[in-house]
Design a protein around this motif. Structure first.
Motif, mmCIF file in Angstrom:
data_model
loop_
_atom_site.group_PDB
_atom_site.id
_atom_site.type_symbol
_atom_site.label_atom_id
_atom_site.label_comp_id
_atom_site.label_asym_id
_atom_site.label_seq_id
_atom_site.Cartn_x
_atom_site.Cartn_y
_atom_site.Cartn_z
ATOM 1 N N SER A 19 -42.013 49.001 9.465
ATOM 2 C CA SER A 19 -42.061 49.313 10.917
ATOM 3 C C SER A 19 -41.517 50.930 10.834
ATOM 4 C CB SER A 19 -41.170 48.683 11.713
ATOM 5 O OG SER A 19 -39.801 48.559 11.473
ATOM 6 N N HIS A 27 -38.705 51.242 17.832
ATOM 7 C CA HIS A 27 -37.255 50.844 17.468
ATOM 8 C C HIS A 27 -37.298 49.229 17.319
ATOM 9 C CE1 HIS A 27 -33.055 50.348 16.632
ATOM 10 N NE2 HIS A 27 -32.662 49.601 17.774
ATOM 11 N N TRP A 28 -36.897 48.676 16.399
ATOM 12 C CA TRP A 28 -36.472 47.128 16.406
ATOM 13 C C TRP A 28 -35.031 46.826 15.851
ATOM 14 C CZ3 TRP A 28 -35.792 44.847 11.877
ATOM 15 C CH2 TRP A 28 -36.359 45.417 10.600
ATOM 16 N N HIS A 34 -34.073 44.810 21.435
ATOM 17 C CA HIS A 34 -34.864 44.893 20.523
ATOM 18 C C HIS A 34 -34.926 44.027 19.347
ATOM 19 C CE1 HIS A 34 -34.680 48.918 22.694
ATOM 20 N NE2 HIS A 34 -35.791 48.786 22.240
ATOM 21 N N HIS A 38 -37.574 39.356 20.502
ATOM 22 C CA HIS A 38 -38.431 40.595 21.577
ATOM 23 C C HIS A 38 -39.375 41.170 20.678
ATOM 24 C CE1 HIS A 38 -35.956 39.350 24.971
ATOM 25 N NE2 HIS A 38 -34.794 39.741 24.170
ATOM 26 N N TRP A 39 -39.628 41.149 19.370
ATOM 27 C CA TRP A 39 -40.299 41.801 18.371
ATOM 28 C C TRP A 39 -41.817 42.013 18.936
ATOM 29 C CZ3 TRP A 39 -38.446 39.925 13.099
ATOM 30 C CH2 TRP A 39 -37.388 40.526 12.614
ATOM 31 N N LEU A 42 -42.471 44.616 21.740
ATOM 32 C CA LEU A 42 -42.106 45.979 21.572
ATOM 33 C C LEU A 42 -43.515 46.972 21.038
ATOM 34 C CD1 LEU A 42 -39.000 45.544 19.133
ATOM 35 C CD2 LEU A 42 -39.179 45.826 21.754
ATOM 36 N N TYR A 46 -47.304 44.496 16.810
ATOM 37 C CA TYR A 46 -46.175 43.110 16.502
ATOM 38 C C TYR A 46 -46.619 41.862 16.880
ATOM 39 C CZ TYR A 46 -43.124 47.245 15.322
ATOM 40 O OH TYR A 46 -42.800 48.535 14.664
ATOM 41 N N CYS A 49 -45.535 38.505 15.390
ATOM 42 C CA CYS A 49 -44.243 38.006 15.451
ATOM 43 C C CYS A 49 -43.929 37.051 16.430
ATOM 44 C CB CYS A 49 -43.262 39.356 15.860
ATOM 45 S SG CYS A 49 -43.184 40.388 14.589
ATOM 46 N N THR A 199 -40.219 40.988 8.898
ATOM 47 C CA THR A 199 -39.657 42.125 9.875
ATOM 48 C C THR A 199 -41.155 42.432 10.567
ATOM 49 O OG1 THR A 199 -40.187 43.892 8.140
ATOM 50 C CG2 THR A 199 -37.762 42.881 8.506
ATOM 51 N N PRO A 200 -41.115 43.296 11.541
ATOM 52 C CA PRO A 200 -42.229 43.802 12.292
ATOM 53 C C PRO A 200 -43.125 44.532 11.283
ATOM 54 C CG PRO A 200 -40.329 44.041 13.756
ATOM 55 C CD PRO A 200 -39.702 43.479 12.452
ATOM 56 N N ARG A 234 -33.729 37.370 9.947
ATOM 57 C CA ARG A 234 -34.669 36.892 10.994
ATOM 58 C C ARG A 234 -34.293 35.352 11.167
ATOM 59 N NH1 ARG A 234 -41.436 36.435 11.384
ATOM 60 N NH2 ARG A 234 -41.397 36.308 13.616
#
Length: 248
Positions: A19, A27-28, A34, A38-39, A42, A46, A49, A199-200, A234
Motif C-alpha cells: 500500500s 493511509h492505513w 484507519h 476499517h481497511w 479506505l 482494499y 480485506c 496488509t492492504p 492483523r
C-alpha cells in the motif's frame, strides 16, 4: 524504494509494503479509524480485506497430517538494505536467494517482522514473527513464517537490530552482512495453507508455510522493536472451510 534500481520496486510487492508504493494509496494503520477493522472502507482496491474468503493470518489449530514437500532453502550471505516503512522493519535482500518446494522455485525478496506473531498456533500468538517473502516466476508469492520466542542471542539477526532505522529511513552498510541460512530453525517441519497478504490490499493467492519450530531472539531486541514500531499484527481471520495441512 529507490535503492539499487529495480530490485527495491520488486521487493516492495510484498506483505508489508504494497500500500505504500504510490503516494495516492490511502493511509492505513493497525489501530484507530484507519485500523484493520476499517481497511476495506479506505479504498475500493482494499475490498478483499473485508470480502475475501482466504484471508490471513489464521489460528492454526485443527490440522491434517500429510507428506508435504520438503523446504529446500538455498540461502547465502548477503549485504541487505534495512527499511523502516512505518509499518514494520523490512530487510531487502539482493537476488539469488531461493526456496525450492513442490517443484516450484521461489526467490527471496525480503523479510520483515510483526509483533506479536500474526499467526496463532492452538490459540497462542508468539511475541514476534519474521515473514520471509518469496516470489516465483509466475509472480505467485510464497511466504515462510518463522515464529520468534524470547531467548538466547541470535547472531543472524543481531546486525539488523543493531541498525534499526527510523521511520522512512533506509540503511545500507557495506560491511553489514547477514547469513540468511542462520535465520532458519534446525528442523523445517511446517504448516501449509492458502491465504492472503496480511496488509492492504489483502490480495489472496499467497502460499503460506509456517515453520513449527520457533527461533529465539533476546527479550531486549523484542522490546526495541516494540518501542520503534509498536503492535503491528492483523487480527486473526476466519478459515472459511480451508484446510491447514501439517507436515509429518
Amino acid at each position: 524504494m529507490l535503492f539499487r534500481a529495480l530490485r527495491p520496486l520488486v521487493s516492495g510487492l510484498s506483505l508489508a509494503v504494497l500500500s505504500s508504493l504510490t503516494q495516492a494509496s490511502p493511509h492505513w494503520a493497525y489501530q484507530g479509524h484507519h485500523g484493520a477493522a476499517h481497511w476495506a472502507e479506505l479504498d475500493p482496491a482494499y475490498e478483499q480485506c473485508g470480502m475475501g474468503q482466504q484471508q490471513s493470518p489464521v489460528n492454526i489449530d485443527h490440522t491434517t497430517l500429510a507428506d508435504l514437500p520438503a523446504l529446500n532453502f538455498h540461502y547465502g550471505t548477503v549485504v541487505p538494505t534495512i527499511w523502516n516503512n512505518g509499518h514494520t522493519v523490512q530487510v531487502n535482500v539482493p537476488a539469488g536467494q531461493t526456496l525450492e518446494v513442490g517443484g516450484q522455485t521461489y526467490e527471496l525478496l525480503q523479510f520483515h517482522f510483526h509483533l506479536p506473531s500474526e499467526e496463532a498456533v492452538h490459540g497462542h500468538r508468539y511475541p514476534m514473527v519474521a515473514h520471509l517473502v518469496h516470489k516465483n516466476a509466475a509472480g505467485q508469492l510464497g511466504v515462510v513464517a518463522v515464529l520468534i520466542e524470547p531467548g538466547s542471542a541470535n547472531a543472524a539477526l543481531a546486525p539488523v537490530f543493531a541498525h534499526l532505522p527510523r521511520a522512512g529511513e533506509h540503511i545500507t552498510v557495506d560491511e553489514l552482512t547477514l547469513d540468511l541460512g542462520a535465520l532458519l530453525p534446525k528442523t523445517l517441519g511446517y504448516y501449509s495453507l492458502a491465504g492472503s497478504l496480511t496488509t492492504p490490499p489483502c490480495s489472496e493467492g499467497v502460499n503460506w508455510m509456517v515453520l513449527k519450530q520457533p527461533m529465539q531472539l533476546p527479550a531486549a531486541q523484542v522490546a526495541a522493536f516494540r518501542r520503534l514500531i509498536g503492535t503491528n499484527a492483523r487480527p486473526l481471520q476466519a478459515l472459511n472451510g480451508r484446510t491447514v495441512t501439517e507436515s509429518r
